[in-house]
Motif scaffolding. Structure first.
Motif, mmCIF file in Angstrom:
data_model
loop_
_atom_site.group_PDB
_atom_site.id
_atom_site.type_symbol
_atom_site.label_atom_id
_atom_site.label_comp_id
_atom_site.label_asym_id
_atom_site.label_seq_id
_atom_site.Cartn_x
_atom_site.Cartn_y
_atom_site.Cartn_z
ATOM 1 N N ALA A 172 0.836 -1.207 0.000
ATOM 2 C CA ALA A 172 0.000 0.000 0.000
ATOM 3 C C ALA A 172 0.872 1.260 0.000
ATOM 4 O O ALA A 172 0.607 2.205 -0.750
ATOM 5 C CB ALA A 172 -0.932 -0.003 1.206
ATOM 6 N N GLN A 173 1.908 1.256 0.825
ATOM 7 C CA GLN A 173 2.804 2.421 0.843
ATOM 8 C C GLN A 173 3.570 2.536 -0.470
ATOM 9 O O GLN A 173 3.797 3.636 -0.964
ATOM 10 C CB GLN A 173 3.789 2.331 2.010
ATOM 11 C CG GLN A 173 3.164 2.726 3.325
ATOM 12 C CD GLN A 173 4.233 3.069 4.362
ATOM 13 O OE1 GLN A 173 5.321 3.537 4.029
ATOM 14 N NE2 GLN A 173 3.902 2.847 5.612
ATOM 15 N N ALA A 174 3.944 1.410 -1.037
ATOM 16 C CA ALA A 174 4.674 1.430 -2.307
ATOM 17 C C ALA A 174 3.803 2.021 -3.412
ATOM 18 O O ALA A 174 4.284 2.798 -4.248
ATOM 19 C CB ALA A 174 5.128 0.017 -2.678
ATOM 20 N N GLU A 175 2.523 1.668 -3.430
ATOM 21 C CA GLU A 175 1.620 2.237 -4.434
ATOM 22 C C GLU A 175 1.516 3.745 -4.269
ATOM 23 O O GLU A 175 1.538 4.499 -5.240
ATOM 24 C CB GLU A 175 0.235 1.595 -4.320
ATOM 25 C CG GLU A 175 0.201 0.154 -4.780
ATOM 26 C CD GLU A 175 -1.113 -0.553 -4.464
ATOM 27 O OE1 GLU A 175 -2.002 0.071 -3.825
ATOM 28 O OE2 GLU A 175 -1.246 -1.728 -4.853
ATOM 29 N N GLU A 176 1.407 4.177 -3.027
ATOM 30 C CA GLU A 176 1.294 5.614 -2.748
ATOM 31 C C GLU A 176 2.561 6.358 -3.168
ATOM 32 O O GLU A 176 2.499 7.410 -3.798
ATOM 33 C CB GLU A 176 1.037 5.798 -1.257
ATOM 34 C CG GLU A 176 0.624 7.181 -0.860
ATOM 35 C CD GLU A 176 0.283 7.252 0.617
ATOM 36 O OE1 GLU A 176 0.847 8.127 1.289
ATOM 37 O OE2 GLU A 176 -0.545 6.439 1.082
ATOM 38 N N VAL A 177 3.716 5.806 -2.833
ATOM 39 C CA VAL A 177 4.981 6.454 -3.182
ATOM 40 C C VAL A 177 5.184 6.455 -4.694
ATOM 41 O O VAL A 177 5.636 7.457 -5.257
ATOM 42 C CB VAL A 177 6.163 5.784 -2.446
ATOM 43 C CG1 VAL A 177 7.493 6.270 -2.996
ATOM 44 C CG2 VAL A 177 6.073 6.064 -0.955
ATOM 45 N N ALA A 178 4.824 5.371 -5.361
ATOM 46 C CA ALA A 178 4.953 5.329 -6.823
ATOM 47 C C ALA A 178 4.110 6.435 -7.457
ATOM 48 O O ALA A 178 4.535 7.103 -8.408
ATOM 49 C CB ALA A 178 4.556 3.962 -7.361
ATOM 50 N N GLN A 179 2.926 6.645 -6.924
ATOM 51 C CA GLN A 179 2.071 7.718 -7.428
ATOM 52 C C GLN A 179 2.749 9.081 -7.203
ATOM 53 O O GLN A 179 2.730 9.946 -8.084
ATOM 54 C CB GLN A 179 0.721 7.666 -6.723
ATOM 55 C CG GLN A 179 -0.295 8.628 -7.287
ATOM 56 C CD GLN A 179 -1.646 8.468 -6.617
ATOM 57 O OE1 GLN A 179 -1.754 7.922 -5.520
ATOM 58 N NE2 GLN A 179 -2.678 8.951 -7.276
ATOM 59 N N GLU A 180 3.353 9.261 -6.043
ATOM 60 C CA GLU A 180 4.062 10.507 -5.755
ATOM 61 C C GLU A 180 5.238 10.700 -6.717
ATOM 62 O O GLU A 180 5.538 11.832 -7.121
ATOM 63 C CB GLU A 180 4.572 10.501 -4.317
ATOM 64 C CG GLU A 180 3.485 10.589 -3.280
ATOM 65 C CD GLU A 180 3.993 10.365 -1.854
ATOM 66 O OE1 GLU A 180 5.231 10.303 -1.649
ATOM 67 O OE2 GLU A 180 3.150 10.236 -0.950
#
Length: 197
Positions: free
Chosen positions: A58-66
């Protein structure tokens, strides 16, 4: 397989890199389709790198979006003469993922400090009661050293919970006189008990 084949990327990869660089340069000019092509071609690598660092999907998805948001905003800073587009994106991804790890660690450290601070300390009830009794005896002794009007005003305010106006009505003294008695009495109590203001 020759040593040259191990060092130099195959021609197909060179074409993809060139295409990515062109997409990024066009995205810098606001070309959304070029940015979408860049995303489609690189998102799995960017996400994979971020996921390896963060572990949490979940954090990886968020960071990738950032990462892609930053790439869109900073695309004008990309210089194709200084490196490949994928390297530029992966550098951003790595930096954002490391930032998230540091932020998470910092949050855990803060939570731990707060937890230690908020942990209830066992209280020895017997010694606590003894200390309260001693303090009460000191306060009673100090009150006896005040003048009768000061002691009465303080007792009515602190033990009976009366306001200054209610004290003035009860003792039949002007409000200003009651305020003076309370102030002077508290100053004297602090002096007797050795409390600094």
């Amino acid at each position: 397989m020759t040593a040259l084949a191990l060092v130099a990327p195959p021609a197909i990869l060179r074409r993809v890199e060139t295409t990515l660089e062109q997409c990024l340069v066009r995205a810098a000019d606001g070309d959304q389709r070029a940015f979408a092509q860049l995303y489609d071609a690189t998102s799995s690598r960017v996400f994979g790198l971020v996921l390896r660092i963060l572990v949490d999907r979940a954090q990886a998805e968020e960071v990738a979006q950032e990462v892609y948001l930053e790439a869109w905003r900073q695309a004008k800073r990309f210089d194709p003469d200084r490196g490949a587009a994928i390297s530029w994106l992966l550098q951003i991804a790595h930096a954002r993922a490391v930032d998230r790890v540091r932020a998470s660690q910092s949050q855990r450290d803060r939570d731990a400090r707060i937890g230690v601070r908020d942990t209830a300390v066992p209280i020895d009830m017997v010694s606590e009661q003894a200390e309260i009794s001693l303090e009460a005896a000191r306060a009673r002794k100090a009150l006896r050293e005040l003048s009768d009007p000061q002691r009465e005003a303080i007792e009515l305010a602190y033990f009976d919970g009366l306001t200054q106006t209610e004290i003035a009505e009860r003792v039949g003294a002007p409000l200003g006189t009651v305020k003076t008695r309370l102030r002077d009495g508290m100053v004297r109590l602090r002096g007797i008990l050795g409390v600094t203001a």
